[in-house]
Design a protein around this motif. Structure first.
Motif, mmCIF file in Angstrom:
data_model
loop_
_atom_site.group_PDB
_atom_site.id
_atom_site.type_symbol
_atom_site.label_atom_id
_atom_site.label_comp_id
_atom_site.label_asym_id
_atom_site.label_seq_id
_atom_site.Cartn_x
_atom_site.Cartn_y
_atom_site.Cartn_z
ATOM 1 N N LEU A 17 27.991 -5.245 6.922
ATOM 2 C CA LEU A 17 28.151 -4.943 8.347
ATOM 3 C C LEU A 17 29.614 -5.013 8.767
ATOM 4 O O LEU A 17 30.404 -5.770 8.212
ATOM 5 C CB LEU A 17 27.315 -5.913 9.184
ATOM 6 N N HIS A 18 29.958 -4.218 9.782
ATOM 7 C CA HIS A 18 31.333 -4.165 10.293
ATOM 8 C C HIS A 18 31.341 -4.475 11.779
ATOM 9 O O HIS A 18 30.484 -3.987 12.527
ATOM 10 C CB HIS A 18 31.949 -2.784 10.060
ATOM 11 N N ARG A 19 32.323 -5.264 12.207
ATOM 12 C CA ARG A 19 32.457 -5.622 13.620
ATOM 13 C C ARG A 19 32.468 -4.347 14.472
ATOM 14 O O ARG A 19 33.136 -3.377 14.138
ATOM 15 C CB ARG A 19 33.738 -6.420 13.844
ATOM 16 N N GLY A 20 31.684 -4.364 15.550
ATOM 17 C CA GLY A 20 31.599 -3.210 16.436
ATOM 18 C C GLY A 20 30.461 -2.265 16.105
ATOM 19 O O GLY A 20 30.123 -1.389 16.902
ATOM 20 N N GLU A 21 29.863 -2.418 14.931
ATOM 21 C CA GLU A 21 28.743 -1.574 14.524
ATOM 22 C C GLU A 21 27.557 -1.824 15.461
ATOM 23 O O GLU A 21 27.311 -2.945 15.891
ATOM 24 C CB GLU A 21 28.370 -1.937 13.078
ATOM 25 N N ILE A 22 26.819 -0.759 15.785
ATOM 26 C CA ILE A 22 25.653 -0.878 16.664
ATOM 27 C C ILE A 22 24.407 -1.031 15.806
ATOM 28 O O ILE A 22 24.138 -0.210 14.923
ATOM 29 C CB ILE A 22 25.498 0.360 17.585
ATOM 30 N N LEU A 23 23.662 -2.114 16.052
ATOM 31 C CA LEU A 23 22.437 -2.397 15.307
ATOM 32 C C LEU A 23 21.260 -2.427 16.267
ATOM 33 O O LEU A 23 21.378 -2.917 17.394
ATOM 34 C CB LEU A 23 22.555 -3.749 14.601
ATOM 35 N N SER A 24 20.116 -1.925 15.817
ATOM 36 C CA SER A 24 18.902 -1.931 16.632
ATOM 37 C C SER A 24 17.858 -2.821 15.997
ATOM 38 O O SER A 24 17.847 -3.018 14.784
ATOM 39 C CB SER A 24 18.343 -0.507 16.769
ATOM 40 N N GLY A 25 16.984 -3.333 16.846
ATOM 41 C CA GLY A 25 15.923 -4.180 16.335
ATOM 42 C C GLY A 25 14.974 -4.588 17.433
ATOM 43 O O GLY A 25 15.001 -4.052 18.539
ATOM 44 N N THR A 26 14.134 -5.578 17.114
ATOM 45 C CA THR A 26 13.098 -6.056 18.032
ATOM 46 C C THR A 26 13.279 -7.556 18.258
ATOM 47 O O THR A 26 13.472 -8.311 17.296
ATOM 48 C CB THR A 26 11.706 -5.787 17.424
ATOM 49 N N VAL A 27 13.206 -7.966 19.512
ATOM 50 C CA VAL A 27 13.284 -9.387 19.841
ATOM 51 C C VAL A 27 12.029 -10.065 19.285
ATOM 52 O O VAL A 27 10.911 -9.671 19.617
ATOM 53 C CB VAL A 27 13.384 -9.606 21.370
ATOM 54 N N VAL A 28 12.228 -11.075 18.424
ATOM 55 C CA VAL A 28 11.087 -11.741 17.791
ATOM 56 C C VAL A 28 10.925 -13.197 18.215
ATOM 57 O O VAL A 28 9.856 -13.778 18.037
ATOM 58 C CB VAL A 28 11.145 -11.654 16.245
ATOM 59 N N ALA A 29 11.969 -13.808 18.776
ATOM 60 C CA ALA A 29 11.870 -15.199 19.238
ATOM 61 C C ALA A 29 12.942 -15.459 20.294
ATOM 62 O O ALA A 29 14.068 -14.969 20.181
ATOM 63 C CB ALA A 29 12.032 -16.182 18.083
ATOM 64 N N ILE A 30 12.559 -16.220 21.321
ATOM 65 C CA ILE A 30 13.484 -16.616 22.378
ATOM 66 C C ILE A 30 13.521 -18.142 22.409
ATOM 67 O O ILE A 30 12.495 -18.788 22.614
ATOM 68 C CB ILE A 30 13.050 -16.054 23.748
ATOM 69 N N GLU A 31 14.703 -18.684 22.150
ATOM 70 C CA GLU A 31 14.907 -20.134 22.160
ATOM 71 C C GLU A 31 15.882 -20.468 23.277
ATOM 72 O O GLU A 31 16.560 -19.582 23.789
ATOM 73 C CB GLU A 31 15.469 -20.600 20.804
ATOM 74 N N ARG A 32 16.001 -21.740 23.635
ATOM 75 C CA ARG A 32 16.916 -22.118 24.719
ATOM 76 C C ARG A 32 18.370 -21.810 24.377
ATOM 77 O O ARG A 32 19.202 -21.611 25.244
ATOM 78 C CB ARG A 32 16.747 -23.588 25.088
ATOM 79 N N PHE A 33 18.712 -21.723 23.085
ATOM 80 C CA PHE A 33 20.083 -21.509 22.636
ATOM 81 C C PHE A 33 20.384 -20.054 22.305
ATOM 82 O O PHE A 33 21.506 -19.712 21.970
ATOM 83 C CB PHE A 33 20.396 -22.400 21.432
ATOM 84 N N GLY A 34 19.387 -19.162 22.372
ATOM 85 C CA GLY A 34 19.624 -17.759 22.084
ATOM 86 C C GLY A 34 18.377 -17.012 21.681
ATOM 87 O O GLY A 34 17.255 -17.517 21.781
ATOM 88 N N VAL A 35 18.584 -15.790 21.201
ATOM 89 C CA VAL A 35 17.499 -14.851 20.926
ATOM 90 C C VAL A 35 17.600 -14.339 19.491
ATOM 91 O O VAL A 35 18.669 -13.909 19.052
ATOM 92 C CB VAL A 35 17.587 -13.661 21.916
#
Length: 195
Positions: A17-35
């Protein structure tokens, strides 16, 4: 854990992976510290819910009270790749990087000395936070109240949700900060906004 030897496919994917690259996906878990995000093109993570991870500050330009105000489980997202977290073997992502920054639009159309109408967001010891535009909160420093007789605190003068008139005393683009005054005043000195 030595991710490189334990999960070579995951390690190779993250290294590609390269900084700035656009990645797609599905949210699978939501925690208090992030997703956590399961990336479309990435392998499964052996211990985490997803290979992609969005820390709370990278979810939105706006202040959020609950992560579910921004994303929900099963939601499709496109994010910018920020970095390879080698400790957790995950892709650190930013959802807000692909959204316009409301602060920059505000700064483009606002000048020092301009009068604005805003809504009191919070009253803190350092001053009053005032919501002056969509996604933009400025500070009326408490020093405006020092030396007044009778001595009052901002909490005695302001209430959350109250609409007030303010003047812009300073706009700091790099730090994304706006300083305000209740009256036309000289620019502020030495007041730090909470992060």
């Amino acid at each position: 854990m030595d991710w490189q030897s334990e999960s070579p496919e995951l390690w190779a994917f993250l290294e590609s992976l390269h900084r700035g690259e656009i990645l797609s996906g599905t949210v699978v878990a939501i925690e208090r510290f992030g997703v956590f995000v399961a990336l479309d093109d990435g392998p499964d993570h052996p211990t985490l819910p997803g290979v992609g991870f969005i820390v709370v500050p990278e979810l939105s330009w706006r202040h959020i009270d609950a992560l579910t105000d921004v994303v929900e489980i099963g939601q499709r997202v496109s994010c910018e790749f920020l970095q390879f977290d080698t400790f957790n073997a995950e892709a650190r992502l930013s959802l807000k990087a692909l959204q316009p920054d409301p602060f920059q639009a505000f700064a483009d159309r606002t000048v020092v000395g301009q009068e604005l109408r805003g809504t009191v967001d919070r009253v803190l010891p350092i001053g009053v936070l005032v919501h002056v535009a969509d996604g933009v909160v400025g500070l009326v420093p408490s020093r405006e109240y020092e030396g007044r007789l009778p001595a009052i605190s901002p909490s005695e003068d302001f209430e959350a949700g109250e609409e007030i008139a303010v003047f812009v005393t300073e706009i700091e683009r790099p730090q994304r900060r706006v300083f305000l005054s209740r009256s036309e005043a000289v620019p502020r000195e030495g007041v730090e906004l909470p992060m």
